[in-house]
Design a protein around this motif. Structure first.
Motif, short mmCIF file in Angstrom:
data_model
loop_
_atom_site.label_atom_id
_atom_site.label_comp_id
_atom_site.label_asym_id
_atom_site.label_seq_id
_atom_site.Cartn_x
_atom_site.Cartn_y
_atom_site.Cartn_z
N GLU A 102 9.45 53.46 73.09
CA GLU A 102 10.71 53.06 72.48
C GLU A 102 11.43 52.03 73.35
OE1 GLU A 102 12.69 56.87 72.24
OE2 GLU A 102 13.54 56.66 74.24
N PRO A 103 12.44 51.34 72.78
CA PRO A 103 13.19 50.38 73.58
C PRO A 103 13.74 51.05 74.84
CG PRO A 103 13.79 50.18 71.27
CD PRO A 103 12.88 51.38 71.39
N GLY A 104 13.58 50.38 75.97
CA GLY A 104 14.09 50.91 77.22
C GLY A 104 13.16 51.89 77.92
N SER A 105 11.95 52.07 77.38
CA SER A 105 11.04 53.06 77.98
C SER A 105 10.30 52.51 79.21
CB SER A 105 10.02 53.53 76.94
OG SER A 105 9.31 52.43 76.42
N GLY A 106 10.37 51.18 79.41
CA GLY A 106 9.77 50.63 80.62
C GLY A 106 8.56 49.73 80.40
N LYS A 107 8.35 49.27 79.16
CA LYS A 107 7.19 48.40 78.88
C LYS A 107 7.30 47.08 79.65
CE LYS A 107 8.22 48.28 74.56
NZ LYS A 107 9.39 49.18 74.62
N SER A 108 8.51 46.52 79.67
CA SER A 108 8.66 45.22 80.36
C SER A 108 8.41 45.38 81.84
CB SER A 108 10.06 44.66 80.16
OG SER A 108 10.34 44.61 78.82
N GLY A 109 8.84 46.50 82.39
CA GLY A 109 8.59 46.75 83.81
C GLY A 109 7.10 46.72 84.09
N GLY A 114 9.92 54.07 82.67
CA GLY A 114 8.72 53.86 83.49
C GLY A 114 7.91 55.13 83.64
N VAL A 119 5.89 53.76 86.54
CA VAL A 119 5.58 52.35 86.78
C VAL A 119 6.44 51.83 87.94
CG1 VAL A 119 5.64 50.05 85.74
CG2 VAL A 119 5.00 52.02 84.34
N ALA A 120 5.84 50.97 88.76
CA ALA A 120 6.59 50.30 89.83
C ALA A 120 7.64 49.40 89.19
CB ALA A 120 5.63 49.48 90.68
N TRP A 121 8.72 49.18 89.89
CA TRP A 121 9.80 48.37 89.31
C TRP A 121 10.09 47.17 90.18
CZ3 TRP A 121 12.11 47.20 85.07
CH2 TRP A 121 13.34 46.53 85.11
N GLN A 127 7.30 48.12 70.81
CA GLN A 127 8.30 49.18 70.65
C GLN A 127 7.92 50.04 69.47
OE1 GLN A 127 11.91 47.12 69.62
NE2 GLN A 127 12.42 46.67 71.75
N LYS A 156 11.06 37.39 71.56
CA LYS A 156 12.50 37.59 71.82
C LYS A 156 13.07 36.58 72.82
CE LYS A 156 11.78 42.04 72.73
NZ LYS A 156 12.01 43.39 73.26
N GLU A 215 11.85 38.62 77.56
CA GLU A 215 11.01 39.35 78.51
C GLU A 215 10.23 38.45 79.44
OE1 GLU A 215 11.74 42.23 78.44
OE2 GLU A 215 12.34 42.74 76.41
#
Ligand code: ATP
Length: 256
Positions: free
Chosen positions: A29-36, A215, A231-233, A162, A59, A62
């Motif tokens: 979902e949005p904010g779950s950490g995919k972009s990270g 993440g 996930v590492a950030w 997402q 978008k 990202e």
């Protein structure tokens, strides 16, 4: 491309994956950490001299920090998206013809004939929002072909979404991804769409992940059992630093 650090398993071990000849699907979902996750992978791919990068970012948010690093960047432009995938498909076919002539089973990446990493963010934008139905279907068909046949030709797809639902990620497409990552999802069904049918029943349900810990996720790597990981950030400033260095390495811009 063979030893990327992605974060830590719940057991504390480092998550290390080989991305040579491997595709990754990431849902959540949005904010779950995919972009990270995407930034962590791109930061390492960008520093590989035998790798070229294509970014799809509907978008325009990202992937913008990598704009100077990408060899091709596709924003919210369906025509460019399709032209780019058609070009990749031709490259793939040409590589297969060469491999067949040389009796090779895998493309051997070099700086002159590199891996191509294609990062698509967000998959649903190109398959269900932008353009018209015919274009969306063509995008899906081309991407499926590239995911299915591209690996051995050194073409690697990272697909982020997402919307982990059957219409966006049909089983036939999902099953082509050797690596599947899922961050928090709002339904058990979405968790299974990303990881694979049946994992929720076995206790791997991304709906139960803590939304306060982006993440936090499950990673399924090649036929194994999903493993809980974080996930590492990288902060925006860190991404910018790596991107500037990678751009300089690639002869694009002077690092700041
Ligand atoms: N691995 C992580 N460790 C710590 N914080 C994180 C991590 N991943 C994400 N975050 C935090 O959560 C926020 C949202 O994460 P991110 O942008 O990666 O989510 P997303 O799944 O890509 O969302 P969207 O689908 O809306 O793009 C980040 O801005 C960051 O503050």
């Amino acid at each position: 491309m063979d030893d990327f650090y992605l974060g830590k398993y719940a057991t504390g071990e480092a998550v290390r994956l080989c991305f040579a000849y491997k595709n990754l699907l990431a849902g959540g979902e949005p904010g779950s950490g995919k972009s990270g996750l995407e930034q962590t992978i791109l930061a390492q791919a960008a520093l590989c001299v035998d790798t070229k990068l294509i970014g799809f970012d509907g978008k325009l948010v990202e992937l913008m920090q990598w704009a100077d690093v990408f060899d091709v960047f596709v924003g919210p432009d369906m025509r460019k998206a399709l032209a780019t995938l058609l070009w990749v498909q031709r490259l793939m076919d040409a590589r297969y013809a060469k491999m067949s002539a040389l009796k090779l089973r895998k493309h051997v990446a070099t700086a002159a004939d590199p891996f191509w990493v294609i990062s698509v963010d967000e998959l649903a934008y190109f398959t269900s929002v932008a353009g018209n139905k015919v274009e969306q279907e063509l995008f899906s068909a081309l991407l499926r072909d590239i995911v299915a046949r591209g690996r051995a030709a050194g073409i690697i797809v990272l697909a982020m979404t997402q919307r982990a639902s059957w219409d966006i990620v049909p089983t036939a497409l999902r099953d082509l991804f050797a690596y599947r990552w899922v961050g928090r999802c709002s339904t058990p069904g979405s968790s299974d769409v990303a990881l694979g049918a049946g994992w929720v029943d076995q206790g791997y349900n991304a709906m139960n992940l803590d939304p306060a810990k982006p993440g936090d996720s499950f990673l399924l790597a090649e036929g194994g059992v999903p493993r809980r990981m974080r996930v590492a950030w990288m902060s925006d400033a860190e991404v910018a630093q790596v991107a500037a260095f990678a751009a300089q390495l690639r002869g694009r811009k002077t690092a700041v």
